[in-house]
Design a protein around this motif. Structure first.
Motif, short mmCIF file in Angstrom:
data_model
loop_
_atom_site.label_atom_id
_atom_site.label_comp_id
_atom_site.label_asym_id
_atom_site.label_seq_id
_atom_site.Cartn_x
_atom_site.Cartn_y
_atom_site.Cartn_z
N ASN A 1 -16.07 -22.20 -59.80
CA ASN A 1 -16.15 -21.89 -58.63
C ASN A 1 -16.14 -20.38 -59.12
O ASN A 1 -16.65 -20.46 -60.60
CB ASN A 1 -14.47 -21.12 -58.95
CG ASN A 1 -13.58 -22.82 -58.04
OD1 ASN A 1 -14.58 -22.75 -56.93
ND2 ASN A 1 -13.66 -23.69 -58.59
N GLN B 1 -12.13 -25.11 -53.76
CA GLN B 1 -13.06 -24.38 -52.21
C GLN B 1 -12.92 -24.94 -50.95
O GLN B 1 -11.93 -24.84 -49.73
CB GLN B 1 -14.34 -24.82 -52.58
CG GLN B 1 -14.90 -24.39 -54.42
CD GLN B 1 -16.17 -24.66 -54.44
OE1 GLN B 1 -16.74 -26.33 -54.76
NE2 GLN B 1 -16.73 -23.89 -54.91
N TYR C 1 -6.96 -23.55 -45.98
CA TYR C 1 -6.13 -22.03 -45.44
C TYR C 1 -6.34 -20.46 -44.62
O TYR C 1 -6.11 -20.57 -43.34
CB TYR C 1 -5.02 -21.11 -46.39
CG TYR C 1 -6.32 -19.96 -47.31
CD1 TYR C 1 -6.48 -20.54 -48.44
CD2 TYR C 1 -6.26 -18.97 -47.27
CE1 TYR C 1 -7.26 -19.71 -49.15
CE2 TYR C 1 -6.77 -17.95 -47.59
CZ TYR C 1 -7.66 -18.41 -48.69
OH TYR C 1 -8.00 -16.92 -49.51
N LYS D 1 -31.01 -23.11 -48.04
CA LYS D 1 -30.07 -22.88 -47.33
C LYS D 1 -30.02 -23.26 -46.53
O LYS D 1 -28.72 -23.76 -45.43
CB LYS D 1 -29.18 -21.91 -48.07
CG LYS D 1 -29.75 -22.02 -49.46
CD LYS D 1 -28.54 -20.62 -50.12
CE LYS D 1 -28.86 -20.80 -51.76
NZ LYS D 1 -28.05 -19.81 -52.61
N TYR E 1 -29.99 -13.74 -44.28
CA TYR E 1 -29.46 -12.50 -44.23
C TYR E 1 -30.46 -11.43 -44.82
O TYR E 1 -30.42 -10.23 -45.40
CB TYR E 1 -28.04 -11.74 -44.43
CG TYR E 1 -26.88 -12.51 -45.65
CD1 TYR E 1 -28.05 -13.93 -46.29
CD2 TYR E 1 -26.23 -12.66 -46.03
CE1 TYR E 1 -26.74 -14.50 -47.53
CE2 TYR E 1 -24.93 -12.78 -47.02
CZ TYR E 1 -25.86 -13.95 -47.93
OH TYR E 1 -25.32 -14.24 -48.82
N ASP F 1 -22.07 -6.23 -50.49
CA ASP F 1 -23.02 -6.03 -49.98
C ASP F 1 -23.24 -6.51 -48.27
O ASP F 1 -23.91 -5.87 -46.94
CB ASP F 1 -24.15 -7.32 -49.99
CG ASP F 1 -24.66 -7.13 -50.94
OD1 ASP F 1 -24.63 -5.58 -52.35
OD2 ASP F 1 -25.23 -7.87 -51.53
N GLN G 1 -16.13 -11.14 -53.74
CA GLN G 1 -16.86 -10.65 -53.63
C GLN G 1 -17.97 -11.03 -54.72
O GLN G 1 -18.28 -10.52 -55.68
CB GLN G 1 -16.53 -9.09 -53.99
CG GLN G 1 -15.30 -9.47 -55.41
CD GLN G 1 -13.69 -9.41 -55.34
OE1 GLN G 1 -13.02 -8.83 -54.74
NE2 GLN G 1 -13.34 -10.35 -56.20
N SER H 1 -20.98 -10.19 -54.49
CA SER H 1 -21.83 -9.61 -54.40
C SER H 1 -21.59 -8.15 -55.18
O SER H 1 -22.18 -7.05 -55.21
CB SER H 1 -22.65 -8.80 -53.48
OG SER H 1 -21.62 -8.40 -52.35
N THR I 1 -26.65 -22.64 -56.93
CA THR I 1 -26.51 -23.78 -56.44
C THR I 1 -26.35 -23.72 -54.75
O THR I 1 -26.39 -22.61 -54.14
CB THR I 1 -25.12 -23.34 -57.31
OG1 THR I 1 -23.91 -22.13 -57.09
CG2 THR I 1 -25.02 -23.50 -59.04
P1 NDP Z 1 -20.99 -20.28 -53.37
O1 NDP Z 1 -21.40 -21.63 -53.64
O2 NDP Z 1 -20.39 -19.27 -52.47
O3 NDP Z 1 -21.65 -19.00 -54.41
C1 NDP Z 1 -21.91 -18.25 -54.22
C2 NDP Z 1 -22.75 -17.29 -53.16
O4 NDP Z 1 -22.75 -15.76 -52.59
C3 NDP Z 1 -24.31 -17.82 -53.46
O5 NDP Z 1 -24.31 -18.99 -53.84
C4 NDP Z 1 -25.30 -16.82 -52.46
O6 NDP Z 1 -25.15 -17.67 -51.44
C5 NDP Z 1 -24.14 -15.95 -52.08
N1 NDP Z 1 -24.47 -14.47 -52.55
C6 NDP Z 1 -25.12 -13.26 -52.24
N2 NDP Z 1 -24.84 -12.62 -52.74
C7 NDP Z 1 -24.59 -12.24 -54.14
C8 NDP Z 1 -25.09 -11.65 -54.87
N3 NDP Z 1 -25.13 -10.73 -55.00
N4 NDP Z 1 -24.79 -13.00 -56.78
C9 NDP Z 1 -24.15 -13.93 -56.36
N5 NDP Z 1 -24.14 -14.51 -54.89
C10 NDP Z 1 -24.36 -14.19 -54.07
O7 NDP Z 1 -19.41 -19.24 -54.75
P2 NDP Z 1 -17.95 -20.52 -54.00
O8 NDP Z 1 -17.38 -21.49 -52.97
O9 NDP Z 1 -17.11 -21.02 -55.64
O10 NDP Z 1 -17.16 -19.14 -53.68
C11 NDP Z 1 -17.57 -18.86 -52.26
C12 NDP Z 1 -16.72 -16.98 -52.48
O11 NDP Z 1 -14.96 -17.04 -52.57
C13 NDP Z 1 -16.38 -16.51 -54.25
O12 NDP Z 1 -17.02 -15.02 -53.39
C14 NDP Z 1 -15.18 -16.34 -54.28
O13 NDP Z 1 -14.34 -15.83 -55.12
C15 NDP Z 1 -14.66 -17.15 -53.14
N6 NDP Z 1 -13.14 -17.53 -53.12
C16 NDP Z 1 -12.26 -16.32 -52.95
C17 NDP Z 1 -10.83 -17.71 -52.42
C18 NDP Z 1 -9.40 -16.88 -51.85
O14 NDP Z 1 -8.65 -17.78 -52.03
N7 NDP Z 1 -9.61 -15.58 -51.63
C19 NDP Z 1 -10.44 -18.39 -52.95
C20 NDP Z 1 -12.00 -19.69 -53.37
C21 NDP Z 1 -13.22 -18.86 -53.18
P3 NDP Z 1 -26.31 -17.17 -50.37
O15 NDP Z 1 -27.92 -17.00 -51.66
O16 NDP Z 1 -27.28 -18.56 -49.25
O17 NDP Z 1 -25.95 -15.63 -50.06
#
Ligand code: NDP
Length: 325
Positions: free
Chosen positions: A42, A124, A130, A177, A192, A220, A240, A242, A317
């Protein structure tokens, strides 16, 4: 007893994760010894590793796994050796072959859910639950915006929201994607990196804006996400990827139409065992019915966790990723 685990002695890049032999105590009262079949990767693991979310050093990262109970502490009555269980909760320590877990943070798996699927979906999936069912309750006819729609949380939100009768707008980082998100219920994928997502959202909603934005990208996208909302809309800033969101002048929420802002976390939504079981139960239900499909799109050996982190941070990923002991 000993086990192999990833350990972090200092926060930093993926290279700070080292594969080591560590000691394991026998389960104390209230604990079980769990042998992982699979561990979930995650984005929050990156925040712990980098030090953005500080953890006491040294530590084993990871908050999600599934496996089989190998031993139980004295007063554990509702779990027994051989039970198949999963979790998505503190304490940290999932990146290990075997670990101790508080029994009351484990969920027994129904026969229809295999352990790999469980490890890929608990964190996830309960997050998607929620977000869509509690933070902002998505209604049939809503048009919603989800960022990183092809990611782990993203693909689950797309499928589940579509099932609830919503129209889904999702931002993605590449044309591949976009195709993937579309195949999972995203009606309007937006690239985006090259397209102005605010203008696109306004166009799709005939200028009205959306009632909710689920924003996990943070730095971002945060301010632009506010511009996608209709008056009284809800900004759900739940991550966050980014970078950290800058401090906010709350006057901005008034200026942009009396917006609501929340920064939720799964930990708060599942702190009570009854909430955790209800959330997991709804997740199991949509997965068993085939409404939500769990795409395990990457697997790595657990000891190769540094490479998994590089790929996750490098936006390589999609969907869910497993680390296999
Ligand atoms: P993801 O599989 O969604 O991976 C992160 C994705 O964010 C990337 O694949 C990318 O997709 C996008 N992204 C945009 N800008 C950036 C950047 N600068 N660097 C890296 N990735 C970027 O991860 P998860 O599904 O594990 O988690 C998604 C988000 O949800 C995370 O931010 C996580 O912290 C948050 N989260 C929060 C929870 C909560 O309860 N608050 C619980 C679970 C997750 P693309 O290339 O399409 O832009």
């Amino acid at each position: 007893m000993k086990t192999n685990a990833i350990r972090i002695h200092q926060p930093g890049g993926p290279e700070v994760m080292v594969w080591e032999e560590v000691d394991l105590a026998v389960p104390a009262a209230g604990q079980v010894l769990l042998r992982h079949t699979a561990v979930g990767l995650n984005y929050i693991d990156v925040y712990h590793r980098s030090g953005l979310y500080p953890a006491p050093l040294p530590f084993t990262p990871g908050l999600e796994g599934a496996g089989v109970v190998e031993a139980v502490g004295d007063d554990v009555t509702d779990l027994k050796v051989g039970d198949r269980v999963a979790y998505a909760n503190p304490p940290l320590g999932a990146y290990a072959e075997v670990r101790l877990m508080p029994a009351d943070r484990l969920v027994k798996l129904p026969d229809a859910i295999d352990e790999r699927t469980a490890a890929a979906m608990m964190l996830q999936g309960m997050t998607a639950q929620y977000l869509l069912r509690r933070t902002y309750r998505v209604q049939a006819g809503d048009t919603i915006l989800i960022h990183a729609a092809a990611g782990g949380v993203g693909l689950l939100v797309c499928q589940w929201a579509r099932h609830l009768g919503a129209t889904v707008i999702g931002t993605v980082g590449s044309p591949e994607k976009a195709e993937l998100a579309k195949a999972h219920g995203c009606d309007h994928p937006i690239l985006y990196k090259s397209e102005d997502f605010v203008a696109k959202v306004r166009e799709i909603t005939n200028g009205e804006g959306v009632p909710v934005v689920y924003d996990s990208v943070g730095k971002d996208t945060f301010l632009k996400s506010l511009d996608c909302l209709r008056p009284l809309g809800m900004m759900v800033s739940f991550g966050q990827s980014s970078g950290k969101v800058e401090p906010l002048d709350t006057g901005l929420l008034a200026a942009k139409g009396s917006l609501f802002l929340t920064r939720p976390s799964l930990m708060a939504y599942t702190a009570k065992r009854s909430d955790m079981l209800a959330s997991a139960g709804e997740l199991f239900d949509v997965v068993e019915k085939g409404v939500v499909n769990i795409g395990i799109n990457q697997t790595y050996a657990l000891k190769d966790a540094p490479q998994a982190h590089r790929d996750l941070e490098g936006r390589k990923t999609t969907g869910s990723t497993l680390l296999l002991p």
